[in-house]
Design a protein around this motif. Structure first.
Motif, PDB file in Angstrom:
ATOM      1  N   LEU A 155     -97.946   5.082 -21.415  1.00 19.89           N
ATOM      2  CA  LEU A 155     -96.528   4.737 -21.434  1.00 19.89           C
ATOM      3  C   LEU A 155     -95.985   4.897 -20.023  1.00 19.89           C
ATOM      4  CD1 LEU A 155     -95.280   6.590 -24.662  1.00 19.89           C
ATOM      5  CD2 LEU A 155     -95.789   4.145 -24.413  1.00 19.89           C
ATOM      6  N   ALA A 156     -95.248   3.896 -19.551  1.00 24.93           N
ATOM      7  CA  ALA A 156     -94.791   3.899 -18.165  1.00 24.93           C
ATOM      8  C   ALA A 156     -93.374   3.350 -18.057  1.00 24.93           C
ATOM      9  CB  ALA A 156     -95.752   3.078 -17.297  1.00 24.93           C
ATOM     10  N   GLY A 157     -92.875   3.385 -16.833  1.00 17.46           N
ATOM     11  CA  GLY A 157     -91.580   2.800 -16.511  1.00 17.46           C
ATOM     12  C   GLY A 157     -91.729   1.883 -15.307  1.00 17.46           C
ATOM     13  N   HIS A 158     -90.869   2.102 -14.298  1.00 19.22           N
ATOM     14  CA  HIS A 158     -90.910   1.451 -12.986  1.00 19.22           C
ATOM     15  C   HIS A 158     -90.498  -0.016 -13.011  1.00 19.22           C
ATOM     16  CE1 HIS A 158     -91.967   0.822  -8.827  1.00 19.22           C
ATOM     17  NE2 HIS A 158     -92.798  -0.157  -9.140  1.00 19.22           N
ATOM     18  N   GLU A 159     -90.887  -0.742 -14.019  1.00 24.98           N
ATOM     19  CA  GLU A 159     -90.737  -2.195 -14.029  1.00 24.98           C
ATOM     20  C   GLU A 159     -89.328  -2.665 -14.383  1.00 24.98           C
ATOM     21  OE1 GLU A 159     -92.714  -4.443 -17.256  1.00 24.98           O
ATOM     22  OE2 GLU A 159     -93.962  -5.267 -15.645  1.00 24.98           O
ATOM     23  N   HIS A 160     -88.562  -1.855 -15.126  1.00 21.41           N
ATOM     24  CA  HIS A 160     -87.241  -2.251 -15.631  1.00 21.41           C
ATOM     25  C   HIS A 160     -87.345  -3.574 -16.395  1.00 21.41           C
ATOM     26  CE1 HIS A 160     -84.971   0.077 -12.168  1.00 21.41           C
ATOM     27  NE2 HIS A 160     -86.057   0.704 -12.584  1.00 21.41           N
ATOM     28  N   PRO A 161     -88.210  -3.682 -17.412  1.00 20.42           N
ATOM     29  CA  PRO A 161     -88.454  -4.980 -18.045  1.00 20.42           C
ATOM     30  C   PRO A 161     -87.238  -5.526 -18.791  1.00 20.42           C
ATOM     31  CG  PRO A 161     -89.464  -3.221 -19.319  1.00 20.42           C
ATOM     32  CD  PRO A 161     -88.974  -2.600 -18.056  1.00 20.42           C
ATOM     33  N   VAL A 162     -87.015  -6.815 -18.646  1.00 17.63           N
ATOM     34  CA  VAL A 162     -86.010  -7.537 -19.426  1.00 17.63           C
ATOM     35  C   VAL A 162     -86.661  -8.807 -19.969  1.00 17.63           C
ATOM     36  CG1 VAL A 162     -84.038  -6.640 -18.135  1.00 17.63           C
ATOM     37  CG2 VAL A 162     -85.089  -8.797 -17.429  1.00 17.63           C
ATOM     38  N   TYR A 163     -86.150  -9.274 -21.092  1.00 17.06           N
ATOM     39  CA  TYR A 163     -86.690 -10.467 -21.748  1.00 17.06           C
ATOM     40  C   TYR A 163     -85.559 -11.468 -21.917  1.00 17.06           C
ATOM     41  CZ  TYR A 163     -89.581 -13.177 -25.000  1.00 17.06           C
ATOM     42  OH  TYR A 163     -90.310 -14.171 -25.609  1.00 17.06           O
ATOM     43  N   ARG A 164     -85.807 -12.700 -21.500  1.00 15.04           N
ATOM     44  CA  ARG A 164     -84.775 -13.725 -21.620  1.00 15.04           C
ATOM     45  C   ARG A 164     -84.839 -14.377 -23.000  1.00 15.04           C
ATOM     46  NH1 ARG A 164     -81.521 -16.432 -18.252  1.00 15.04           N
ATOM     47  NH2 ARG A 164     -82.540 -15.535 -16.403  1.00 15.04           N
ATOM     48  N   VAL A 165     -83.726 -14.318 -23.710  1.00 17.46           N
ATOM     49  CA  VAL A 165     -83.599 -15.022 -24.982  1.00 17.46           C
ATOM     50  C   VAL A 165     -82.607 -16.160 -24.778  1.00 17.46           C
ATOM     51  CG1 VAL A 165     -84.190 -13.027 -26.402  1.00 17.46           C
ATOM     52  CG2 VAL A 165     -81.817 -13.397 -25.752  1.00 17.46           C
ATOM     53  N   ALA A 166     -82.851 -17.290 -25.450  1.00 16.54           N
ATOM     54  CA  ALA A 166     -82.038 -18.469 -25.157  1.00 16.54           C
ATOM     55  C   ALA A 166     -81.802 -19.302 -26.407  1.00 16.54           C
ATOM     56  CB  ALA A 166     -82.715 -19.327 -24.086  1.00 16.54           C
ATOM     57  N   THR A 167     -80.655 -19.954 -26.430  1.00 21.54           N
ATOM     58  CA  THR A 167     -80.351 -21.011 -27.379  1.00 21.54           C
ATOM     59  C   THR A 167     -80.210 -22.296 -26.576  1.00 21.54           C
ATOM     60  OG1 THR A 167     -77.946 -20.792 -27.197  1.00 21.54           O
ATOM     61  CG2 THR A 167     -79.065 -19.330 -28.753  1.00 21.54           C
ATOM     62  N   LEU A 169     -77.553 -23.629 -25.804  1.00 18.78           N
ATOM     63  CA  LEU A 169     -76.319 -23.582 -25.027  1.00 18.78           C
ATOM     64  C   LEU A 169     -76.238 -22.414 -24.063  1.00 18.78           C
ATOM     65  CD1 LEU A 169     -73.799 -24.498 -27.871  1.00 18.78           C
ATOM     66  CD2 LEU A 169     -74.833 -26.028 -26.184  1.00 18.78           C
ATOM     67  N   ASP A 170     -76.998 -21.374 -24.295  1.00 19.60           N
ATOM     68  CA  ASP A 170     -76.790 -20.164 -23.495  1.00 19.60           C
ATOM     69  C   ASP A 170     -78.072 -19.344 -23.460  1.00 19.60           C
ATOM     70  OD1 ASP A 170     -75.433 -18.411 -21.909  1.00 19.60           O
ATOM     71  OD2 ASP A 170     -73.974 -17.801 -23.424  1.00 19.60           O
ATOM     72  N   SER A 171     -78.106 -18.348 -22.563  1.00 19.66           N
ATOM     73  CA  SER A 171     -79.240 -17.433 -22.505  1.00 19.66           C
ATOM     74  C   SER A 171     -78.755 -16.068 -22.036  1.00 19.66           C
ATOM     75  CB  SER A 171     -80.329 -17.953 -21.560  1.00 19.66           C
ATOM     76  OG  SER A 171     -79.880 -17.940 -20.215  1.00 19.66           O
ATOM     77  N   ALA A 172     -79.566 -15.058 -22.305  1.00 16.52           N
ATOM     78  CA  ALA A 172     -79.233 -13.690 -21.887  1.00 16.52           C
ATOM     79  C   ALA A 172     -80.519 -12.957 -21.543  1.00 16.52           C
ATOM     80  CB  ALA A 172     -78.481 -12.955 -22.988  1.00 16.52           C
ATOM     81  N   ARG A 173     -80.433 -12.071 -20.546  1.00 17.13           N
ATOM     82  CA  ARG A 173     -81.560 -11.233 -20.166  1.00 17.13           C
ATOM     83  C   ARG A 173     -81.306  -9.849 -20.757  1.00 17.13           C
ATOM     84  NH1 ARG A 173     -81.881 -10.052 -15.078  1.00 17.13           N
ATOM     85  NH2 ARG A 173     -84.075 -10.353 -14.548  1.00 17.13           N
TER      86      ARG A 173
END
Length: 220
Positions: A155-167, A169-173
């Motif tokens: 188990l780690a950190g460092h990366e600050h992972p985010v995942y982009r979800v989209a429709t 019309l729009d998207s969010a990280r």
């Protein structure tokens, strides 16, 4: 505010994923926190960037909430507890000292991260146990940098992972937890942090996003 949590099987072991961007091992009564970056707002202001105060207080308040929910015996910080040397500002250290006094019975462990080295040693008042990665803790190998460790689930950190979800019309990280066959990465806990998009690099992994007060599987 009620925060949702989701219990998942990681490497054959239960792990509770919290919408507060932390993970809890219910067997070992341990919270895992990655990349708190406490004092980052003070660092920016010290360097002439006019950002508002409050990120340290918000981070510590979420820690308080997690402690009240899970009643951990131990908290392990997976690196980057403090952001830089300017994180040792008196207001930041004072807030940390008050938080520690409220939770004097907790065991605190810090797996040293790159920002911890730049920031200098944590204040003695925190009574932190400093360890080097990979730190073996039950079935886990606890690290700052994502890596694989023979005979354990890392188990780690460092990366600050985010995942982009989209429709259409729009998207969010969104901050996310990512889990491969033998290694996983937790989202950054600090509220004043950026993110690294993992949609491509995490192909084939399990992804759980944090959307407000919910934790949701988007890829399992």
């Amino acid at each position: 505010m009620m925060l949702e949590a989701l219990t998942v099987d990681i490497g054959g072991h239960a792990l509770v994923l919290s919408a507060a961007r932390a993970a809890f091992d219910p067997v070992r009564q341990t919270l895992f926190i990655a990349d708190a970056h406490i004092g980052k707002d003070a660092v920016f202001r010290a360097r002439g960037i006019p950002v508002p105060e409050g990120s340290t207080g918000e981070t510590l308040a979420r820690l308080d909430m997690l402690i009240s929910i899970h009643r951990p015996a131990t908290i392990v910080f997976l690196g980057d507890l403090l952001h830089a040397r300017e994180s040792h500002a008196l207001t930041t250290l004072g807030a940390l000292a008050e938080w520690r006094e409220r939770h004097a019975g907790l065991r605190l462990i810090l797996v040293e991260g790159n920002h911890d080295r730049h920031a200098g040693g944590p204040p003695d008042a925190l009574a932190l146990e400093m360890v080097e990665a990979p730190y073996r803790f039950g079935p886990w190998a606890l690290c700052h940098y994502p890596q694989r460790v023979t005979g354990a689930y890392a188990l780690a950190g460092h990366e600050h992972p985010v995942y982009r979800v989209a429709t259409r019309l729009d998207s969010a990280r969104l901050p996310c937890f990512r889990f491969g066959a033998d290694a996983g990465v937790l989202p950054a806990f600090g509220g004043f942090t950026g993110g690294f998009e993992v949609n491509e690099s995490a192909r084939g992994e399990r992804i759980f996003v944090v959307a407000g007060d919910r934790v949701m599987a988007v890829r399992t």
